[in-house]
Design a protein around this motif. Structure first.
Motif, short mmCIF file in Angstrom:
data_model
loop_
_atom_site.label_atom_id
_atom_site.label_comp_id
_atom_site.label_asym_id
_atom_site.label_seq_id
_atom_site.Cartn_x
_atom_site.Cartn_y
_atom_site.Cartn_z
N LYS A 1 0.82 -1.22 0.00
CA LYS A 1 0.00 0.00 0.00
C LYS A 1 0.85 1.26 0.00
O LYS A 1 0.49 2.25 -0.62
CB LYS A 1 -0.96 0.00 1.20
CG LYS A 1 -2.08 -0.99 1.05
CD LYS A 1 -3.02 -0.94 2.23
CE LYS A 1 -4.09 -2.01 2.07
NZ LYS A 1 -5.00 -2.05 3.22
N GLU A 2 1.99 1.23 0.67
CA GLU A 2 2.83 2.43 0.71
C GLU A 2 3.47 2.77 -0.63
O GLU A 2 4.01 3.85 -0.82
CB GLU A 2 3.91 2.33 1.80
CG GLU A 2 4.87 1.19 1.62
CD GLU A 2 4.48 -0.05 2.42
OE1 GLU A 2 5.37 -0.90 2.60
OE2 GLU A 2 3.33 -0.20 2.84
N HIS A 3 3.39 1.87 -1.61
CA HIS A 3 3.92 2.12 -2.95
C HIS A 3 2.89 2.79 -3.87
O HIS A 3 3.24 3.21 -4.98
CB HIS A 3 4.36 0.82 -3.62
CG HIS A 3 5.40 0.07 -2.87
ND1 HIS A 3 5.38 -1.30 -2.76
CD2 HIS A 3 6.48 0.49 -2.19
CE1 HIS A 3 6.41 -1.70 -2.05
NE2 HIS A 3 7.10 -0.63 -1.69
N LEU A 4 1.65 2.86 -3.45
CA LEU A 4 0.58 3.29 -4.36
C LEU A 4 0.74 4.71 -4.87
O LEU A 4 0.43 4.99 -6.03
CB LEU A 4 -0.78 3.11 -3.71
CG LEU A 4 -1.20 1.66 -3.47
CD1 LEU A 4 -2.64 1.61 -2.98
CD2 LEU A 4 -1.00 0.81 -4.70
N THR A 5 1.23 5.62 -4.07
CA THR A 5 1.40 7.00 -4.54
C THR A 5 2.37 7.03 -5.72
O THR A 5 2.09 7.65 -6.75
CB THR A 5 1.92 7.91 -3.41
OG1 THR A 5 0.95 7.93 -2.37
CG2 THR A 5 2.15 9.33 -3.91
N LYS A 6 3.48 6.33 -5.60
CA LYS A 6 4.47 6.29 -6.69
C LYS A 6 3.93 5.50 -7.88
O LYS A 6 4.21 5.84 -9.04
CB LYS A 6 5.79 5.70 -6.20
CG LYS A 6 6.47 6.55 -5.17
CD LYS A 6 6.84 7.91 -5.73
CE LYS A 6 7.57 8.73 -4.70
NZ LYS A 6 7.86 10.07 -5.13
N ALA A 7 3.17 4.45 -7.64
CA ALA A 7 2.57 3.69 -8.74
C ALA A 7 1.58 4.56 -9.51
O ALA A 7 1.55 4.52 -10.75
CB ALA A 7 1.88 2.44 -8.20
N LEU A 8 0.81 5.36 -8.80
CA LEU A 8 -0.12 6.28 -9.46
C LEU A 8 0.62 7.36 -10.24
O LEU A 8 0.21 7.74 -11.33
CB LEU A 8 -1.08 6.90 -8.45
CG LEU A 8 -2.16 5.95 -7.94
CD1 LEU A 8 -2.84 6.52 -6.70
CD2 LEU A 8 -3.16 5.65 -9.02
N ASP A 9 1.74 7.84 -9.69
CA ASP A 9 2.57 8.81 -10.43
C ASP A 9 3.05 8.19 -11.73
O ASP A 9 3.05 8.85 -12.78
CB ASP A 9 3.78 9.24 -9.60
CG ASP A 9 3.43 10.12 -8.42
OD1 ASP A 9 2.29 10.65 -8.37
OD2 ASP A 9 4.30 10.28 -7.54
N GLN B 1 -8.44 3.66 -6.15
CA GLN B 1 -9.40 2.58 -5.93
C GLN B 1 -9.08 1.35 -6.81
O GLN B 1 -9.29 0.22 -6.40
CB GLN B 1 -10.84 3.02 -6.22
CG GLN B 1 -11.31 4.17 -5.39
CD GLN B 1 -11.06 5.51 -6.05
OE1 GLN B 1 -9.96 5.81 -6.52
NE2 GLN B 1 -12.07 6.36 -6.08
N ASP B 2 -8.60 1.59 -8.03
CA ASP B 2 -8.24 0.48 -8.92
C ASP B 2 -7.10 -0.34 -8.31
O ASP B 2 -7.16 -1.57 -8.28
CB ASP B 2 -7.81 1.00 -10.29
CG ASP B 2 -8.90 1.76 -11.01
OD1 ASP B 2 -10.09 1.40 -10.85
OD2 ASP B 2 -8.57 2.71 -11.73
N TRP B 3 -6.07 0.34 -7.84
CA TRP B 3 -4.96 -0.36 -7.22
C TRP B 3 -5.40 -1.09 -5.95
O TRP B 3 -4.98 -2.22 -5.71
CB TRP B 3 -3.83 0.62 -6.89
CG TRP B 3 -2.89 0.82 -8.02
CD1 TRP B 3 -2.81 1.89 -8.87
CD2 TRP B 3 -1.88 -0.09 -8.45
NE1 TRP B 3 -1.82 1.71 -9.78
CE2 TRP B 3 -1.22 0.50 -9.55
CE3 TRP B 3 -1.46 -1.34 -8.01
CZ2 TRP B 3 -0.17 -0.13 -10.21
CZ3 TRP B 3 -0.41 -1.97 -8.67
CH2 TRP B 3 0.22 -1.36 -9.76
N MET B 4 -6.23 -0.45 -5.16
CA MET B 4 -6.71 -1.10 -3.92
C MET B 4 -7.47 -2.38 -4.24
O MET B 4 -7.32 -3.38 -3.55
CB MET B 4 -7.56 -0.13 -3.10
CG MET B 4 -6.77 1.01 -2.50
SD MET B 4 -5.42 0.48 -1.42
CE MET B 4 -6.35 -0.27 -0.09
#
Length: 82
Positions: free
Chosen positions: A9-17, A29-32
């Protein structure tokens, strides 16, 4: 040197970037949802502590699977990360 690990979960911000950099339309929400149902098939590539790529593998029963969200940061393309 590139290393892979499961997406957390802590990677999601960078994954969204990374998604935005590539003009993809993933939302938090897609990643979650992917993490909730297919955590074993969500991977991130890192170089020097920086998230540089993602890929997901979703299975649907035993007959079908889908590779998705395969993204590589523009600076690391054509280097074998994908």
């Amino acid at each position: 040197m590139v290393h892979l690990q499961k997406v957390e979960k802590e990677h999601l911000t960078k994954a969204l970037d990374l998604s935005r950099e590539n003009d993809w339309n993933q939302l938090h929400q897609d990643w979650m949802r992917i993490l909730r149902y297919q955590i074993e098939g969500c991977f991130a590539a890192f170089s020097k502590g920086k998230l540089i790529g993602t890929v997901t593998a979703n299975s649907y029963g035993t007959q079908h699977a889908w590779i998705g969200i395969m993204l590589v940061h523009s600076e690391y393309r054509r280097s074998g990360v994908g």
